[in-house]
Each structure stands twice: as structure tokens, then as C-alpha cells.
Scaffold this motif. Structure first.
Motif, PDB file in Angstrom:
ATOM      1  N   ILE A  55       0.840  -1.210   0.000  1.00  0.00           N
ATOM      2  CA  ILE A  55       0.000   0.000   0.000  1.00  0.00           C
ATOM      3  C   ILE A  55       0.864   1.246   0.000  1.00  0.00           C
ATOM      4  CG2 ILE A  55      -1.632   1.359   1.352  1.00  0.00           C
ATOM      5  CD1 ILE A  55      -2.757  -1.267   2.369  1.00  0.00           C
ATOM      6  N   LEU A  56       1.953   1.217   0.815  1.00  0.00           N
ATOM      7  CA  LEU A  56       2.784   2.420   0.896  1.00  0.00           C
ATOM      8  C   LEU A  56       3.463   2.691  -0.443  1.00  0.00           C
ATOM      9  CD1 LEU A  56       4.296   2.222   4.466  1.00  0.00           C
ATOM     10  CD2 LEU A  56       2.324   3.463   3.640  1.00  0.00           C
ATOM     11  N   LEU A  57       3.920   1.615  -1.116  1.00  0.00           N
ATOM     12  CA  LEU A  57       4.544   1.797  -2.433  1.00  0.00           C
ATOM     13  C   LEU A  57       3.532   2.388  -3.414  1.00  0.00           C
ATOM     14  CD1 LEU A  57       6.856  -1.228  -3.245  1.00  0.00           C
ATOM     15  CD2 LEU A  57       7.389   1.210  -3.242  1.00  0.00           C
ATOM     16  N   VAL A  58       2.320   1.793  -3.431  1.00  0.00           N
ATOM     17  CA  VAL A  58       1.293   2.296  -4.348  1.00  0.00           C
ATOM     18  C   VAL A  58       0.971   3.744  -4.014  1.00  0.00           C
ATOM     19  CG1 VAL A  58      -1.128   2.060  -4.981  1.00  0.00           C
ATOM     20  CG2 VAL A  58       0.310   0.050  -4.850  1.00  0.00           C
ATOM     21  N   THR A  59       0.912   4.060  -2.697  1.00  0.00           N
ATOM     22  CA  THR A  59       0.603   5.429  -2.293  1.00  0.00           C
ATOM     23  C   THR A  59       1.651   6.404  -2.818  1.00  0.00           C
ATOM     24  OG1 THR A  59      -0.336   4.524  -0.295  1.00  0.00           O
ATOM     25  CG2 THR A  59       0.030   6.876  -0.330  1.00  0.00           C
ATOM     26  N   ALA A  60       2.941   5.993  -2.757  1.00  0.00           N
ATOM     27  CA  ALA A  60       4.005   6.876  -3.241  1.00  0.00           C
ATOM     28  C   ALA A  60       3.761   7.242  -4.700  1.00  0.00           C
ATOM     29  CB  ALA A  60       5.353   6.196  -3.078  1.00  0.00           C
ATOM     30  N   TYR A  61       3.363   6.243  -5.510  1.00  0.00           N
ATOM     31  CA  TYR A  61       3.174   6.542  -6.934  1.00  0.00           C
ATOM     32  C   TYR A  61       1.849   7.212  -7.213  1.00  0.00           C
ATOM     33  CZ  TYR A  61       7.578   4.653  -7.989  1.00  0.00           C
ATOM     34  OH  TYR A  61       8.932   4.515  -8.035  1.00  0.00           O
ATOM     35  N   VAL A  62       0.835   6.932  -6.352  1.00  0.00           N
ATOM     36  CA  VAL A  62      -0.446   7.612  -6.522  1.00  0.00           C
ATOM     37  C   VAL A  62      -0.282   9.102  -6.237  1.00  0.00           C
ATOM     38  CG1 VAL A  62      -2.519   7.927  -5.155  1.00  0.00           C
ATOM     39  CG2 VAL A  62      -2.146   5.795  -6.313  1.00  0.00           C
TER      40      VAL A  62
END
Lengths: 204, 336
Positions: free
Chosen positions: B25-32
Motif C-alpha cells: 500500500i505504501l509503495l502504491v501510495t508513493a506513486y499515486v
């Protein structure tokens, strides 16, 4: 079920401690925050009982709505802490008297409590196992099918209470500017803008 | 020993699953976050972040390092405990919601019976982060922001609740996986199109996204409840906000867009794994969130309240009655 027992004692201990802190905390906002902690742990105890629907309703209604409004009001109070601490001893006898009367009344009520003779029969009636019927469905059947008229009556009373509160507090002051949405939405370009042809060097 | 085997191994598995999900989730959040800035920039004919890494792909990580290495400043008049607790509450609640989100059939950490109520409870708690931060800062703008947040989030929860009731009536279950499975015939966005719109707009208000970012309106309140926060504590608010936004996108996907189900259950579509479909749908909803931020002007506060209480609430209430009427009248009630 050691894990359940450990979880129960953990949640129960936090509930009691938080409940104590609600009355012990000096700052009223901290009191409300401890109250929220107590609600949370009570919800966790419901989960341990297998009543997950009740647990989440407790969180949604009490923590998500009631406590927010409570916090909202308490935050806006201008509390003078020095004044709060004054006169503790002065009020102690009255407070103790009220507390003792309440305690005596509770003892009298619980002392004379007799369980109705039919109750044993109802409890012994076959109830479906907790794994067979979801407690959401079970609650729905009791509230909306079995006791639907009482439920509707309770709803009516709440509605009347709500209307009463609104009627008591609603005042239309004169001389107060209000937004009239109808006029705002109905405004057209022609009402607001006037096009003028300005000749150079002449102005309007 | 038995105790360790009986409880230790499942516990270890749950911890490992949760950690994996949180990292993802944190990785996806960084790119979102990067995508949000890029989309915003593109609408305004700018380039957006493009210096750190190729096309600015490492920008979020650079920001992370910048925030972490700065000093946390706590105002002298602040209520220290609550002040530091508020960002933690925000992040924890935002991440906790993901525990019940099914990414694919069987791909969920906790498949509980009342998953949707759990999400509703978690999202209704997110207001506490804002209120606690606003009050503990002991400063005027954060406090005004906290008061606005309390009123705004409580108002829009009511209509979100009724939207959820409509979906529940149609699906006949509170379990998120079963709600997705019940959309095999038709995604709920088709019968419940107005509710999907109301849910999307309420989700914007619930997560304080523009055009409903009255809580942190920079022209009126500087940065609202986050004015006094710096470095890591500020970053946690940002992180919590974006994780909550992703959670709302995931909820829209699950309730209305058929979760992990492919649009048509035929050859080329059902070769793609469900989790990919889920992510595609979540990003599509997020794209809408980003576009709304880029080109809708901010609401006035009284209009916000009017929209919530006088437009959405009566209409969603009407839709609940209509849905139950149609389901009972045409004998369509799901009988599980």
C-alpha cells in the motif's frame, strides 16, 4: 482458549482504566478521549462474545457520531483549570451525599430484584447456534419482525424528540443576511453583467 | 509448546500478510501521490515533478527523506500528548481499513462477516485525527479547521451510510467478498448509478479532497489543522490522507464496479488475474479524484452543508425506499 482469556482481561482492564480516567482526567477533552478508548474496548469485548454486529454499531454510533459531537462541544468550552481545581473540598460533602443516595438506591433495587419465573423457560428454549445464524440476521429478525411495532414506536418517539429540539432552538432573527439558494442559482448572465461600448478617451 | 503451535504460527502468518500488504500500500501510495501531482500539472499545462529519477518517478521517496530528516517542532502552547497522537491516529486508521479489502477472490487478510460496517466505522473515525490535531495545536486556524472537519465529516457519513444500505439490500450480505461475487451478473453501478455518484462525491467530502477541502482551505485557513505540524508528523497526515483516498477508491470499486471481476466473463478478459482488474479499477477511480481536484473550484461552506443534508440525504433515503420496494415487489430479494 487461553488467547481469548488473555484478550478478555486485556480489553476489560483497559475499559475499566479508561472509565476511571474519564472522571479522573483534569482536562475535559482528555476525558472525552478516554471515553472513546472505553467505547473501543467495550466494542472489542462484544467481538469476543461473537456479537460483531453490535460491536461495529457501537463504534459507528457512539465513537463515530456521538463522541464526535461531544468532543465538538467540549472543545469549544473555555475551561479555566485553576478554577476547576478550587473548591473541591467544599463540594465534597454534597457530592458524597448524592453518591451515597444513588448507591443505596441501586443496592435496594438489585436486592429486591426477582427474576421472572417465565424467564428460565425462555432462556431454555432452543436458540440457533451462533455459527448457524449471523447475529446481523438474528437481530434483524427480532427488531424488524418480532418487535416491529415497538421498534416503530421507539422511532416515532425519537423523531418527536428531534423535532422538539429543532423547534426549541430554531429562531429566525430579523436583520440577518441569509443565503437564498434559489436566487443564487436563478441568477442569469444578463442580471449581473452589462456590456458597454467604451469610446477611447471618453470613459463612461 | 501446544500453545505456541496453536497460536504462534497463525499469528506469524497474519503478521507477515499484514506487513506485505502495508508495504504494498505504501509503495502504491508513493506513486499515486506522484500521479496526483502529474495529473494536476498536466491539466494546468505544466510538467509536474520531473527532476528526481526518470520522469520524476522517485520524487515521493525524495520527499519522504526530506520530511524524515527535518526537526519536529512542537508549539509551546500545544497539548503535547494529543498533538503527537493525532498523526498516528490518522495513519493507523487509514491503514487499518485495508485489513478487510478483498484484492481478489480469497485474497484478503480478514474476511469478516461485517466487513462493510468495519470500513464504515473506520472511515467515520478518521475525523478524530483532524479534531485532535486541531485542538491540540492550541492555535486559531487549526481549531477552526477542526470544527469544520467535525461538521463536514459527520454530515457526509450519513449519506454514505444510506448508499451502503442500498448496496446491502441488493447484495443481501455485509461481507465484502460476497458483495463482489453478487455482481457477477451486473455491476451495481448500472442499477445504482445515482448512488454511485453520491458515494463518489461523499467520498471526496469524507477524505477532504477538493472541491470539499474546506478543512485545509489555504486561502482561508493557511493549511487548516496541519498548520503547526512539521517534518514526519506532517508527512504522516499526508500519508494517512492518501491511504484513506485509496481506501475510498477501493470501496467504490468493490461496491459499484465489481471488485476483482472482469467486465465480461469471456476469453481475453478472464485470463487477466483478478487483482490486476482490481488495481485498474482503483486507479481509474483515483484518476477521477485527481481530475476533480484539478478543475473544480472549492465549495463555499454553507453550500457544502446544504448539499450534504438537503440534497444527498433526502435523495439517498428515497433511493433506499425505492430499492427495497423494487426488490420486494419484483421478488428479487437475495435469499441466502
Amino acid at each position: 482458549m487461553i488467547a481469548t482469556a488473555i484478550a478478555f482481561y486485556l480489553f476489560a482492564a483497559i475499559t475499566v482504566a479508561a472509565g476511571f480516567m474519564v472522571i479522573a482526567a483534569r482536562n475535559p477533552v482528555h476525558s472525552v478521549l478516554f471515553l472513546i478508548l472505553a467505547f473501543f474496548n467495550a466494542a472489542a469485548l462484544f467481538v469476543l462474545l461473537g456479537a460483531e454486529f453490535l460491536a461495529l454499531i457501537l463504534v459507528i454510533v457512539y465513537v463515530g457520531a456521538v463522541a464526535v459531537l461531544f468532543l465538538f462541544v467540549v472543545m469549544m468550552l473555555d475551561v479555566d483549570f485553576a478554577e476547576l481545581r478550587q473548591g473541591f473540598l467544599q463540594y465534597l460533602p454534597v457530592g458524597a451525599l448524592v453518591g451515597i443516595i444513588l448507591l443505596i438506591e441501586l443496592v435496594l433495587v438489585f436486592g429486591s430484584w426477582v427474576i421472572a419465573p417465565e424467564a428460565a423457560g425462555i432462556a431454555a428454549a432452543p436458540a440457533p447456534a451462533i455459527t448457524e445464524v449471523h447475529n446481523t440476521r438474528a437481530l434483524g429478525q427480532i427488531v424488524y419482525t418480532q418487535y416491529v411495532y415497538l421498534f416503530q414506536a421507539a422511532g416515532m418517539i425519537l423523531l418527536i424528540a428531534m423535532i422538539g429540539a429543532i423547534v426549541l432552538t430554531l429562531r429566525h432573527k430579523p436583520n440577518v443576511k441569509r443565503q437564498v439558494i434559489r436566487n443564487q442559482v436563478g441568477r442569469k448572465r444578463e442580471d449581473a453583467i452589462e456590456m458597454k461600448k467604451v469610446e477611447p478617451g471618453q470613459g463612461l | 509448546m501446544d500453545f505456541l503451535v496453536a497460536y504462534g504460527i497463525p499469528l506469524a502468518i497474519i503478521v507477515a500478510q499484514s506487513l506485505a500488504l502495508i508495504v504494498a500500500i505504501l509503495l502504491v501510495t508513493a506513486y499515486v501521490l506522484l500521479a496526483d501531482r502529474k495529473i494536476w500539472a498536466a491539466v494546468q499545462l505544466r510538467r509536474g515533478p520531473n527532476v528526481v529519477g526518470a520522469f520524476g518517478l522517485l520524487q515521493s521517496f525524495a520527499d519522504l527523506l526530506k520530511f524524515v530528516f527535518k526537526e519536529i517542532v512542537i508549539p509551546a502552547g500545544a497539548n503535547k500528548g494529543v498533538f503527537l497522537l493525532a498523526p498516528l491516529v490518522t495513519v493507523t486508521l487509514a491503514l487499518a481499513g485495508w485489513a478487510v479489502i478483498p484484492l481478489d477472490a480469497k485474497m484478503v487478510i480478514s474476511d469478516i462477516n461485517v466487513g462493510i460496517l468495519y470500513i464504515f466505522a473506520i472511515s467515520s473515525l478518521s475525523v478524530y485525527g483532524v479534531i485532535m490535531a486541531g485542538w491540540a495545536s492550541n492555535s486559531k486556524y487549526p481549531f477552526l479547521s477542526a470544527l469544520r472537519a467535525a461538521a463536514q465529516m459527520v454530515s457526509y457519513e450519513v449519506s454514505i451510510g444510506f448508499v451502503i444500505v442500498c448496496v446491502l439490500l441488493t447484495a443481501g450480505t455485509l461481507n465484502l467478498s460476497q458483495i463482489v461475487e453478487s455482481q457477477r451478473t451486473v455491476w451495481y453501478i448500472i442499477p445504482h448509478l445515482p448512488m454511485a455518484a453520491i458515494f463518489f462525491i461523499s467520498a471526496l467530502a469524507e477524505t477532504n479532497r477538493p472541491p470539499f477541502d474546506l478543512v485545509e482551505a489555504e486561502s482561508e485557513l493557511v493549511a487548516g489543522f496541519m498548520v503547526e505540524y512539521s517534518s514526519t508528523s506532517y508527512m504522516m497526515f499526508m500519508l494517512g490522507e492518501y491511504v484513506a483516498i485509496l481506501l475510498m477508491c477501493a470501496m467504490t470499486t468493490i461496491l459499484f464496479l465489481g471488485g476483482w471481476l472482469p467486465p465480461f466473463d469471456i476469453a481475453p478478459f478472464n485470463w487477466i488475474p483478478g487483482v490486476v482488474w482490481f488495481l485498474i479499477k482503483v486507479f481509474a477511480v483515483f484518476f477521477l479524484f485527481a481530475m476533480v481536484k484539478a478543475f473544480v473550484p472549492r465549495y463555499r461552506y454553507d453550500q457544502l452543508m446544504r448539499l450534504g443534508w438537503k440534497v444527498f440525504l433526502p435523495f439517498s433515503l428515497f433511493w433506499v425506499v425505492l430499492t427495497s420496494g423494487v426488490l420486494v415487489g419484483f421478488d428479487l430479494l437475495p435469499n441466502n
